[in-house]
Write a protein that holds these residues in place. Structure first.
Motif, PDB file in Angstrom:
ATOM      1  N   GLY A 279       0.745  -1.379  -0.064  1.00  0.00           N
ATOM      2  CA  GLY A 279      -0.207  -0.165  -0.560  1.00  0.00           C
ATOM      3  C   GLY A 279       0.772   1.387   0.019  1.00  0.00           C
ATOM      4  O   GLY A 279       2.518   1.406   0.048  1.00  0.00           O
ATOM      5  N   PRO A 280       0.465   2.403   0.290  1.00  0.00           N
ATOM      6  CA  PRO A 280       1.211   4.104   0.061  1.00  0.00           C
ATOM      7  C   PRO A 280       1.721   4.225   1.256  1.00  0.00           C
ATOM      8  O   PRO A 280       1.208   3.300   2.546  1.00  0.00           O
ATOM      9  CB  PRO A 280       0.061   4.830  -0.199  1.00  0.00           C
ATOM     10  CG  PRO A 280      -1.126   4.150  -0.041  1.00  0.00           C
ATOM     11  CD  PRO A 280      -1.418   2.706  -0.009  1.00  0.00           C
ATOM     12  N   PHE A 281       2.848   4.574   1.410  1.00  0.00           N
ATOM     13  CA  PHE A 281       3.471   4.711   2.495  1.00  0.00           C
ATOM     14  C   PHE A 281       3.114   5.383   3.778  1.00  0.00           C
ATOM     15  O   PHE A 281       2.030   6.690   2.960  1.00  0.00           O
ATOM     16  CB  PHE A 281       4.546   6.190   2.016  1.00  0.00           C
ATOM     17  CG  PHE A 281       5.362   6.322   3.335  1.00  0.00           C
ATOM     18  CD1 PHE A 281       5.903   5.656   4.415  1.00  0.00           C
ATOM     19  CD2 PHE A 281       5.768   7.609   2.958  1.00  0.00           C
ATOM     20  CE1 PHE A 281       6.713   7.306   5.305  1.00  0.00           C
ATOM     21  CE2 PHE A 281       6.453   8.822   3.991  1.00  0.00           C
ATOM     22  CZ  PHE A 281       6.770   7.889   5.243  1.00  0.00           C
ATOM     23  N   GLY A 282       2.765   5.145   4.453  1.00  0.00           N
ATOM     24  CA  GLY A 282       1.792   5.244   5.812  1.00  0.00           C
ATOM     25  C   GLY A 282       1.471   6.789   6.049  1.00  0.00           C
ATOM     26  O   GLY A 282       0.852   7.666   6.091  1.00  0.00           O
TER      27      GLY A 282
ATOM     28  N   ALA B 288      -6.075   0.893   9.541  1.00  0.00           N
ATOM     29  CA  ALA B 288      -7.023  -0.434   9.411  1.00  0.00           C
ATOM     30  C   ALA B 288      -7.162  -1.466   8.866  1.00  0.00           C
ATOM     31  O   ALA B 288      -6.904  -3.044   9.078  1.00  0.00           O
ATOM     32  CB  ALA B 288      -8.771   0.305   9.654  1.00  0.00           C
ATOM     33  N   GLY B 289      -6.567  -0.658   7.478  1.00  0.00           N
ATOM     34  CA  GLY B 289      -6.244  -1.416   6.194  1.00  0.00           C
ATOM     35  C   GLY B 289      -5.667  -1.056   5.375  1.00  0.00           C
ATOM     36  O   GLY B 289      -5.728   0.565   5.452  1.00  0.00           O
TER      37      GLY B 289
ATOM     38  N   PRO C 157     -17.546  -0.403  16.074  1.00  0.00           N
ATOM     39  CA  PRO C 157     -16.070  -1.288  15.603  1.00  0.00           C
ATOM     40  C   PRO C 157     -16.001  -0.874  13.935  1.00  0.00           C
ATOM     41  O   PRO C 157     -16.626  -1.668  13.117  1.00  0.00           O
ATOM     42  CB  PRO C 157     -16.811  -2.686  16.116  1.00  0.00           C
ATOM     43  CG  PRO C 157     -17.972  -3.032  16.398  1.00  0.00           C
ATOM     44  CD  PRO C 157     -18.140  -0.760  16.719  1.00  0.00           C
ATOM     45  N   VAL C 158     -15.553   0.152  13.391  1.00  0.00           N
ATOM     46  CA  VAL C 158     -16.301   0.140  12.424  1.00  0.00           C
ATOM     47  C   VAL C 158     -14.848  -0.722  11.429  1.00  0.00           C
ATOM     48  O   VAL C 158     -15.861  -1.118  10.359  1.00  0.00           O
ATOM     49  CB  VAL C 158     -15.033   1.876  11.783  1.00  0.00           C
ATOM     50  CG1 VAL C 158     -16.412   2.519  11.916  1.00  0.00           C
ATOM     51  CG2 VAL C 158     -13.706   2.001  12.292  1.00  0.00           C
ATOM     52  N   ARG C 159     -14.314  -2.186  11.773  1.00  0.00           N
ATOM     53  CA  ARG C 159     -13.485  -2.711  11.028  1.00  0.00           C
ATOM     54  C   ARG C 159     -12.466  -3.610  11.987  1.00  0.00           C
ATOM     55  O   ARG C 159     -11.907  -3.459  12.554  1.00  0.00           O
ATOM     56  CB  ARG C 159     -12.386  -1.654   9.924  1.00  0.00           C
ATOM     57  CG  ARG C 159     -12.298  -2.909   9.091  1.00  0.00           C
ATOM     58  CD  ARG C 159     -10.724  -2.496   7.881  1.00  0.00           C
ATOM     59  NE  ARG C 159     -10.071  -3.344   7.174  1.00  0.00           N
ATOM     60  CZ  ARG C 159      -9.384  -3.439   5.881  1.00  0.00           C
ATOM     61  NH1 ARG C 159      -9.851  -2.122   4.889  1.00  0.00           N
ATOM     62  NH2 ARG C 159      -8.909  -4.021   5.333  1.00  0.00           N
ATOM     63  N   THR C 160     -12.740  -4.630  11.210  1.00  0.00           N
ATOM     64  CA  THR C 160     -12.697  -5.660  12.032  1.00  0.00           C
ATOM     65  C   THR C 160     -11.364  -6.230  11.691  1.00  0.00           C
ATOM     66  O   THR C 160     -12.188  -6.780   9.872  1.00  0.00           O
ATOM     67  CB  THR C 160     -13.662  -6.729  12.855  1.00  0.00           C
ATOM     68  OG1 THR C 160     -14.519  -5.883  13.661  1.00  0.00           O
ATOM     69  CG2 THR C 160     -13.419  -8.044  13.590  1.00  0.00           C
ATOM     70  N   ASN C 161     -10.716  -6.602  11.740  1.00  0.00           N
ATOM     71  CA  ASN C 161      -9.500  -7.607  10.875  1.00  0.00           C
ATOM     72  C   ASN C 161      -9.555  -9.074  11.400  1.00  0.00           C
ATOM     73  O   ASN C 161     -10.037  -9.187  12.442  1.00  0.00           O
ATOM     74  CB  ASN C 161      -8.038  -7.069  10.891  1.00  0.00           C
ATOM     75  CG  ASN C 161      -8.163  -5.608   9.762  1.00  0.00           C
ATOM     76  OD1 ASN C 161      -9.111  -5.469   8.459  1.00  0.00           O
ATOM     77  ND2 ASN C 161      -7.274  -4.726  10.359  1.00  0.00           N
TER      78      ASN C 161
END
Lengths: 275, 275
Positions: A35-38, A67-68, B81-85
């Motif tokens: 993914g992109p550099f944070g 989050a992802g 909980p907007v996102r659960t991995n």
């Protein structure tokens, strides 16, 4: 004569037809592993705030939760000023991308505070460590795998990426001079990105390259617009250190000074690691 | 025989009829100058997460933004909980109170990450400083104005509240032993509150008592449930230091160890100050 835009300005390009809703696109020049550099994601969120017509004051704090991974392509930034006081404003933000069926998925959440700052009694209580100047250190040759590393000039003073992954590590302190490549006058967005420039502390502490990724990043902005302008395209000294490595997560404490020794930002993050 | 609930358990009491929506009430025992002690507000947000039926794992990070003072009375906590991995879960939270017309107003925003943690290679990289034990330091007699101070036992090692406001301050380091009063077995909520226990660094640095208040607080949890249980009602050593005091805001870096020297949490905050 036309001038080419700086890659950071390209990466931070956002368009908007509704206040608080911004459309952007990942930039290949800042691509990391998955993914992109944070740091550029953090800068993008800050950019949305700075573009918002209702914004009050300058950035004071920013917390970004990864989050992802963002997929390559278009994304939407939502930036909502949920509460505006006399001199501070509180923001809630998120980045969304469509999933395979086109339904929006949250990739990133964030909160931020902007503030109107007044001149007060001030003092730096963490002086810049005495280190050799930026031009006394050789710059790292870019190209240990991730494209975004080529967008920064890095001149390590101490705590470089280990040259051998032999498990010999015994500390987690890195100090390095840094700036955008090509040089670009410092602003709040660039500063936010620079706060995330350090390679994972676990690699240094263990001299072992395990999978790792930032989960949550906070930046506190101490610099004024005038200090950013005075810093210009000069180098920042960045210092990063791990405090605790425990059961899959470590935290990192960061300080950023300009060459004149002014503390521009402090930052912290908690980072996932495997094994 | 009936046992009286601990005041912290009373303060953290939340009821819910809808998942993610919790009703609470400010507690007089944790009252500060113009609202509740910020640590208890942080603990209340964490409590809402811990009560949520969909929660995954234990607290990893929590960022709380104090947008406005909570008024005495009832409040609502929203925890989504907007996102659960697979092993992490990302939360967005807010606290709301009705305004004079009954419309909901956001007093507090927050984000958090919970995580399922697995045993990995681990190391503490910030050892507990060598200080005398808790019982070698006298406890502060409560009662310098705010009710909540009586809910904690504080045994300062260094960097106490200045005895004279004479402008003579020259550092911002406080180390103190701390625990709930009366003693209460440590849990994640109590730990979150303890991270906010320190008086404003600006008071120490300047030996001047200027108005000050936390704007944003982040806590990183390093402790496991087992470590919390092993800590029990023992003391924590807390260390707090300011890094930069600049134009109305300073930041504070905090570490919390248990008596055995295990780092349980690290924390940071950015704090408003006047003059």
């Amino acid at each position: 004569m036309t001038s080419t835009p700086h890659p950071l300005d390209e990466a931070l390009r956002l368009s908007s037809t509704t206040p608080g809703q911004y459309e952007g696109h990942t930039h290949p020049g800042y691509w990391n592993m998955v993914g992109p550099f944070g740091g550029v994601t953090a800068a993008t969120l800050l950019r949305a705030i700075l573009l918002h017509p209702d914004r009050l004051g300058d950035p004071l704090s920013l917390t970004v939760n990864y989050a992802g991974a963002l997929a390559e392509g278009a994304f939407t930034v939502q930036a909502v000023p949920v509460r505006t006081n006399r001199s501070t404003q509180h923001w809630t933000l998120s980045i969304l991308q469509p999933d395979a069926e086109g339904a929006p998925v949250v990739t990133t959440t964030a909160t931020a505070v902007t503030a109107v700052r007044r001149e007060t009694w001030s003092v730096g209580d963490t002086p810049m460590p005495p280190v050799p100047g930026p031009l006394e250190q050789p710059a790292i040759a870019p190209g240990f795998g991730s494209e975004w590393l080529g967008r920064y000039e890095m001149r390590p003073v101490t705590g470089s990426v280990p040259s051998a992954w032999d498990g010999s590590g015994d500390h987690s302190l890195t100090q390095l001079w840094m700036r955008d490549a090509p040089p670009r006058p410092l602003d709040f967005c660039a500063l936010a990105a620079l706060a995330d420039l350090f390679f994972p502390r676990i690699w240094l502490r263990r001299a072992r390259r395990v999978p790792a990724g930032t989960v949550s990043l906070t930046v506190y902005f101490h610099a004024s617009q005038a200090q950013l302008q005075a810093t210009g395209t000069g180098y920042l000294l960045g210092q990063a250190r791990g405090q605790e490595f425990r059961n899959g997560f470590f935290d990192q404490a960061v300080q950023l000074w300009n060459e004149a020794g002014a503390m521009l930002a402090t930052s912290h993050q908690i980072v996932y690691y495997k094994e």
